[in-house]
Design a protein around this motif. Structure first.
Motif, PDB file in Angstrom:
ATOM      1  N   THR A   1       0.836  -1.198   0.000  1.00  0.00           N
ATOM      2  CA  THR A   1       0.000   0.000   0.000  1.00  0.00           C
ATOM      3  C   THR A   1       0.871   1.250   0.000  1.00  0.00           C
ATOM      4  OG1 THR A   1      -1.887   1.025   1.075  1.00  0.00           O
ATOM      5  CG2 THR A   1      -0.188   0.156   2.512  1.00  0.00           C
ATOM      6  N   ASN A   2       0.352   2.315  -0.550  1.00  0.00           N
ATOM      7  CA  ASN A   2       1.123   3.557  -0.651  1.00  0.00           C
ATOM      8  C   ASN A   2       1.664   3.991   0.706  1.00  0.00           C
ATOM      9  OD1 ASN A   2       0.799   3.832  -3.369  1.00  0.00           O
ATOM     10  ND2 ASN A   2      -1.007   5.154  -3.225  1.00  0.00           N
ATOM     11  N   GLY A   3       2.944   4.317   0.730  1.00  0.00           N
ATOM     12  CA  GLY A   3       3.551   4.811   1.966  1.00  0.00           C
ATOM     13  C   GLY A   3       3.902   3.730   2.965  1.00  0.00           C
ATOM     14  N   ASN A   4       3.900   2.452   2.512  1.00  0.00           N
ATOM     15  CA  ASN A   4       4.210   1.369   3.453  1.00  0.00           C
ATOM     16  C   ASN A   4       5.631   1.511   3.989  1.00  0.00           C
ATOM     17  OD1 ASN A   4       6.094  -0.801   1.978  1.00  0.00           O
ATOM     18  ND2 ASN A   4       4.647   0.006   0.454  1.00  0.00           N
ATOM     19  N   ASP A   5       5.815   1.099   5.260  1.00  0.00           N
ATOM     20  CA  ASP A   5       7.093   1.318   5.945  1.00  0.00           C
ATOM     21  C   ASP A   5       8.231   0.475   5.381  1.00  0.00           C
ATOM     22  OD1 ASP A   5       6.135   3.232   7.579  1.00  0.00           O
ATOM     23  OD2 ASP A   5       5.742   1.908   9.285  1.00  0.00           O
ATOM     24  N   GLU A   6       7.905  -0.614   4.671  1.00  0.00           N
ATOM     25  CA  GLU A   6       8.960  -1.477   4.149  1.00  0.00           C
ATOM     26  C   GLU A   6       9.460  -1.007   2.777  1.00  0.00           C
ATOM     27  OE1 GLU A   6       6.716  -5.238   4.874  1.00  0.00           O
ATOM     28  OE2 GLU A   6       8.608  -5.870   5.804  1.00  0.00           O
ATOM     29  N   GLY A   7       8.900   0.074   2.290  1.00  0.00           N
ATOM     30  CA  GLY A   7       9.373   0.642   1.029  1.00  0.00           C
ATOM     31  C   GLY A   7       9.109  -0.240  -0.169  1.00  0.00           C
TER      32      GLY A   7
END
Lengths: 222, 328
Positions: free
Chosen positions: B224-230
């Motif tokens: 998903t957009n902006g996910n922490d795992e890049g």
């Protein structure tokens, strides 16, 4: 589709055109005919609901109700649930009440991979102690996803499974038991209600991602 | 009049719906692909009382690079870029771990870490053509954890290892990574997308088709957009293994694990790679994991995240190849 499912689908379809099993104080409904309900809750997600109920005065009072709810999220109406049903008093002592409700359900879900449309049913029973200004009751229910239509996105076919089959699926694709308590406080023409409890899957061995439910409701009685 | 119109509309809808042939949700091939058990045309090997989906590339007599995919419960499809190493003189071996991808499913109670280690031993034994043939492990995410577990148990049997963002070599590190990478925003569409469908689909404990399918629907959460795992976007996979994932989650929660107790005996240099955009991992986490080994090097892969092997293979390849060649 088999005839029994067609009947259920028909009930749910009609429900979807109009209008949850509402949490009510059965000892504060004497002159009430119409009940409008709003709620916020947490079961399969954070959701908001709007409902309407009509009380039918017969020897065994019952309530026809309908409800529409949507979960939180930036995309409106890609996911929602409609219910229509009836709630009947089976035990009607001055302070002890036992009620049964049966709902037809139509619900929809969509994410980047699939769109699901489901017809289902919900059976719920409650038994508790009711006073004009407050009540507390236990509740047990079963939510069955009877038949579901799957429509997969191009993205699903490209990144996961090209030969996935769209269409109506059976046997029943889901089922959850719920059990908990409901309580409320009544004043003037209003009720503030709380439902809280647990959810377990139909095999009693697994739990859904969110194994509990919580709902705050407000009823306005006319 | 309105009632009549309503009735006609409803009956028409029902007629159309009743004409559809209903599909069986538990039938392999309907919602999820068949495994090697149901489709004998898929490449497979029979080892350790299970049937594994496998692919190999290169000369079988060359040094072996065993790719260990993530999960638990993912598969090797998004790691297939690694087969390029076959052009560089390596025998590259992919397999879907027991219970996931297109490999055979088993009951939840049967899974254990030791069973996964035994499977890896059996796979290596199956393909090894000589005792002197070198064995390198290339693990991604959970696969990198599995590589550490294997070296921890059998430090003398492996000639080198590449760890691409292992999710934690012990329970403490796993929890640390999990808390950093899987934050839920209750009001977001992405969170709703992985929760709301629970009411539509309920699989019993070992109903693999429906449970695997449910897990695949949740995969959109990871990118998903902006996910922490890049993670840049979706990457392909065949089929998740929901039961094995749940089994290992229960093992981690109930028994804990520690794959680090013997890693200090492994004197060979090991390679750690991580994606620049994975906010949950980074240099700090890589250093914590690398510290268990006496000799290690850490390399950042720029402008990518956790799925660096799929999205930035061109950047990963020369680093991995240099490392392997230094030990070959």
């Amino acid at each position: 589709m088999k005839p029994t499912k067609i009947i259920i689908v028909a009930i749910a379809l009609i429900g979807s055109l109009h209008l949850y099993s509402q949490t009510l104080n059965w000892n504060s409904l004497d002159s009430t005919k119409h009940i409008v309900n709003v709620g916020i809750g947490w079961d399969y997600s954070l959701y908001y609901s709007l409902g309407y109920a009509y009380k039918v005065d017969t020897n065994t009072p019952f309530i026809l109700h309908a409800n529409f709810s949507i979960p939180s999220g930036e995309t409106l109406l890609d996911d929602f649930k409609t219910k229509i049903g009836v709630q009947v008093i089976l035990l009607n002592k001055p302070n002890l009440k036992g009620a049964l409700s049966l709902n037809g359900i139509y619900r929809r879900y969509e994410n980047p991979l699939v769109r699901l449309q489901n017809f289902g049913s919900e059976f719920k029973g409650s038994f508790g102690y009711y006073k004009p200004r407050w009540f507390v009751a236990g509740e047990v229910g079963f939510d069955k996803a009877i038949v579901t239509h799957f429509k997969h996105s191009q993205s699903y076919r490209e990144i996961i499974y090209q030969d996935v089959k769209d269409g109506w699926y059976e046997p029943t694709t889901g089922g959850h038991f719920l059990y908990g308590i409901q309580s409320g406080y009544s004043f003037k023409k209003s009720d503030i209600t709380l439902n809280i409890g647990f959810v377990t899957t139909q095999d009693f061995k697994t739990t859904p991602l969110i194994p509990y439910y919580l709902m705050f409701g407000y009823n306005y009685k006319i | 009049m309105n009632t009549k119109i309503l009735s006609i509309v409803i009956l028409t809808c029902l007629l159309i719906m009743s004409c559809d042939k209903e599909l069986d949700i538990n039938e392999p091939g309907n919602l999820v692909p068949k495994t090697v058990v149901e489709d004998p045309n898929l490449p497979s090997i029979s080892i350790n009382e299970t049937l594994l989906h496998v692919e190999t590339y290169g000369n079988p007599d060359n040094s072996i690079v065993v790719f260990l995919h993530g999960g638990p419960g993912a598969d090797y499809q998004n790691g297939l870029h690694v087969k390029q190493l076959a052009d560089n003189g390596y025998f590259v071996l992919f397999y879907d771990q027991r219970g996931t991808g297109l490999s055979q499913r088993h009951d939840k109670e049967s899974y254990s870490i030791q069973l996964y280690l035994d499977d890896l031993s059996s796979v290596i034994e199956h393909y090894r053509t000589s005792p002197n043939q070198k064995i390198f492990l290339f693990g991604h995410s959970w696969g990198a954890m599995l590589a550490a577990a294997y070296i921890n148990s059998y430090p003398d049997s492996i000639d080198g290892a590449i760890f691409a963002e292992a999710g934690g070599f012990n329970k403490q590190l796993l929890d640390e990574y999990g808390e950093a990478s899987r934050k839920l925003n209750l009001f977001s569409e992405a969170t709703n997308d992985v929760m709301y469908f629970d009411q539509f689909l309920t699989g019993k404990q070992n109903e693999h088709e429906i449970l695997d399918y449910k897990l695949s629907l949740a995969s959109s959460f990871s990118y998903t957009n902006g996910n922490d795992e890049g993670i840049e976007g979706p990457s392909p996979f065949w089929r998740n293994g929901a039961v094995v994932l749940q089994a290992f989650m229960d093992i981690a929660e109930n028994e804990g694990f520690d794959f680090t107790t013997n890693l200090n005996q492994f004197q060979t240099n090991v390679l750690f790679i991580y994606g620049e955009n994975n906010k949950s991992y980074g240099l700090g986490f890589a250093q914590k994991e690398a510290a268990f080994f006496p000799n290690s090097e850490i390399v950042q892969i720029d402008d990518t995240g956790h799925e660096m092997i799929y999205f930035k293979w061109n950047a990963v390849h020369p680093i991995v190849l240099n490392y392997l060649n230094s030990l070959n």
